[in-house]
Design a protein around this motif. Sequence first.
Motif, PDB file in Angstrom:
ATOM      1  N   ALA A  40     -26.911 -10.890 -65.434  1.00  0.00           N
ATOM      2  CA  ALA A  40     -26.841 -10.184 -64.153  1.00  0.00           C
ATOM      3  C   ALA A  40     -27.909 -10.772 -63.245  1.00  0.00           C
ATOM      4  O   ALA A  40     -29.074 -10.858 -63.636  1.00  0.00           O
ATOM      5  N   GLU A  41     -27.508 -11.181 -62.046  1.00  0.00           N
ATOM      6  CA  GLU A  41     -28.497 -11.787 -61.152  1.00  0.00           C
ATOM      7  C   GLU A  41     -28.213 -11.429 -59.700  1.00  0.00           C
ATOM      8  O   GLU A  41     -27.077 -11.244 -59.272  1.00  0.00           O
TER       9      GLU A  41
ATOM     10  N   THR B 288     -33.154 -11.907 -62.323  1.00  0.00           N
ATOM     11  CA  THR B 288     -32.169 -12.270 -63.342  1.00  0.00           C
ATOM     12  C   THR B 288     -32.444 -11.458 -64.594  1.00  0.00           C
ATOM     13  O   THR B 288     -33.594 -11.327 -65.032  1.00  0.00           O
TER      14      THR B 288
ATOM     15  N   MET C  60     -22.427 -11.120 -61.834  1.00  0.00           N
ATOM     16  CA  MET C  60     -22.398 -10.884 -63.271  1.00  0.00           C
ATOM     17  C   MET C  60     -21.617 -12.016 -63.922  1.00  0.00           C
ATOM     18  O   MET C  60     -20.478 -12.298 -63.532  1.00  0.00           O
TER      19      MET C  60
ATOM     20  N   ILE D 276     -24.506  -8.627 -56.370  1.00  0.00           N
ATOM     21  CA  ILE D 276     -24.899  -8.776 -57.771  1.00  0.00           C
ATOM     22  C   ILE D 276     -23.864  -9.673 -58.417  1.00  0.00           C
ATOM     23  O   ILE D 276     -22.665  -9.383 -58.361  1.00  0.00           O
TER      24      ILE D 276
END
Length: 543
Positions: A262-263, A268, A252, A250
Motif C-alpha cells: 500500500a503506497e 509505503t 494497492m 492510495i
Amino acid sequence: MSDKMMYLKPNVVFEPLVDNWYAWSHLISPATAAMNIVARHLTIIDSYLLAPAIHAEAVRTPKMRGGPFMDLKGERVDDVKKLKAQTLEKQQKLIAFYEAIKELENLIQAEAKGFGLEALYEKVPALLKGYVELYYDRNNNPGFRFFESLLYKSEFYNKNSQSIALWLTNNDHRPFCLSTPRLNECNVLPLNISFDHAGIDELAKMKRTPQSLPYIKSLLGLTQSQEPLFETFFTEEKPPVYDKYKGNKIRMRYFGHACILAETKNITVLVDPLISYYGYFSDVEHFSDADLPDIIDYVLITHNHQDHILFETLLPLRHKIKNIIVPATSSGKLEDPDLKLMFNNIGFHQVRSIHEMEEIQFGDVTITGLPFTGEHSDLNILTKSCYLVQIGDFKLIYMADSRIVEPALYKHVHDQIGDVDVVFIGMECDGAPLSWLYGPLFIKKLQRDMDGSRRLAGSDCAKAVSLIEIFNPKEVYVYAMGQEPWVEFISSIKYTDESNPIIQSDKLIKICTEKKILAERLFGEKELLYDMDIVNRQQSSVE
C-alpha cells in the motif's frame, strides 16, 4: 570487468541456509533450531539413506507433496551421508540441547504434581540450568519457558551455521524446501556469511546502484576460486528506473500470496513480503522486487510461518526497510519464539512489536494490531496479528490466515474500529495437520486422529461471511492461498477446481457479488487505486 561499475542481475537468488537447509524462522531461535535439526533434518536424512527410491516415488505423488521426502530423484546418497556427518559434527551442542529438552519434558511430567517446583530445579539438566523457568498453569499442568534472549547470547546460537547461496533463476520450479537440503551445485555459489552480514545489504543495493566488483568481493570475503561464478551474476546493463507513485490516491499492489504493498506519494506499507524474482519468462504475470520503492516505511508481519516470513525476500530488502512491525510476545515457550529477538539477531534493528488493539501512527497513517485466531492448530501461540491500516479515512484489514472461530470477537473489534472499506482474507481452509509444521517440537508423537483434527487452516466460506457481515466492506479479496508458482516451494500447495479452498472461496465471491460487494480471489498480480476520502474510487487491474 573489475574496473567497471556493475549492477547485480535482477534474477539473482539470495537463498538463506542453515546447515545447507532452507532457513526459516524456526531455524534461527536456538531452541526451535535444536528441535528441527534433530527431529526434522536428521530424521529426513536417515529416512532417505534407508530408502532413497521411496522418497523419489513419494515426491512424484501429488498427495505426498510437502511431506518429509527429499526431492533428489533417489540420487546423491553419498552427498546426503556427508551432510549427515557434517551435521552431527557441527551441531553437537544443539543436538545435546535437544536431548536436554527431552529430559526436562519427561522430568516435569513425571515429578511436577502440583506441589512446589523449587526443589525440582536441582534436577533440571545441567545444559539448561539458568535458561529455563518452571511453572504450572491454573489447572496444575506443568510446563517450562526459556529466557530466550539469553539463549541468543549463549553457545547455542551458532551464526556460523548460517550461509547464503547465490544463483540465477529462470523459472519458478524448486523442490519443497523444508524437506530437501541444498547440496553442492556447479551453478550455485555458497557464501559462508551470517544473515546479519553487511555484505548482504551492499550486494542487494547493486540491483539499482552500481558498484565495483573488487569492493563487493572484498566485503563478502570471496576466494579466488569463487570469483568466476560470482562475476556471472553481474551486468553493465542499467535496470529500469523505479517509477515512484506520485499521485493523490492510495495505490494497492498485490505481489502474490499474502504480500500487499500500500503506497501513497508519502508512505509505503508492505505486508508479509514474499516477492518473485524478475528477469525470466513466466506463465503468470507478476510484480517483482523491481516494482518495490527505494524506501519501505513499514513492513508488517502477520505471523510466524514460513510463507509469511521469507528471509529470501527480507534479507535483500533490509537496506530499504525503515521499520518492521511484528506481533508481540515474550512467552519464552518453545512453540512461540520471539520475532523481535529473531529479527534483531539477524541484522534488522528497527523492529517494533505490537499488541492486540495497539495503534502505531505516522503521518496520516494508523496501523492497529487486530486479534488473529485459528490457523495455529490450537497451540497457545501469541506471535500472530491481523492489521487494520487506515490512510486518511480509508480503512482496510489484512486478516492473513485467520480462521474466524468466534465471530463475537470481531463484533467487539468492530465496536472499536467501525466498518472498513476493504477486507483481505486467506481461505486455505483445509490446512496441513499440526505435525506438518510443529511436529519436531513435540517430545511425544501425536495420535493420528488428534493430529488430523488440529489443522493449520484459514477461514472457509461461512467463517469469511461472518467477518464480512460484521465489518460491512465495500470490497473483499481472497488472498494468501499459496497458488502462485513461485510460492509452491515453500507452501507445497497445488489446487484444482475441485479443491475445497477453491470451492469455498468461489462460494464467498458469489455471496459477495449478490450483496453488491466487489469480490475477487487474487492471483499473480493486481493493482488497485483508491481515493483517500472515499468519495470517488477508481480501480484498475493489471491483466
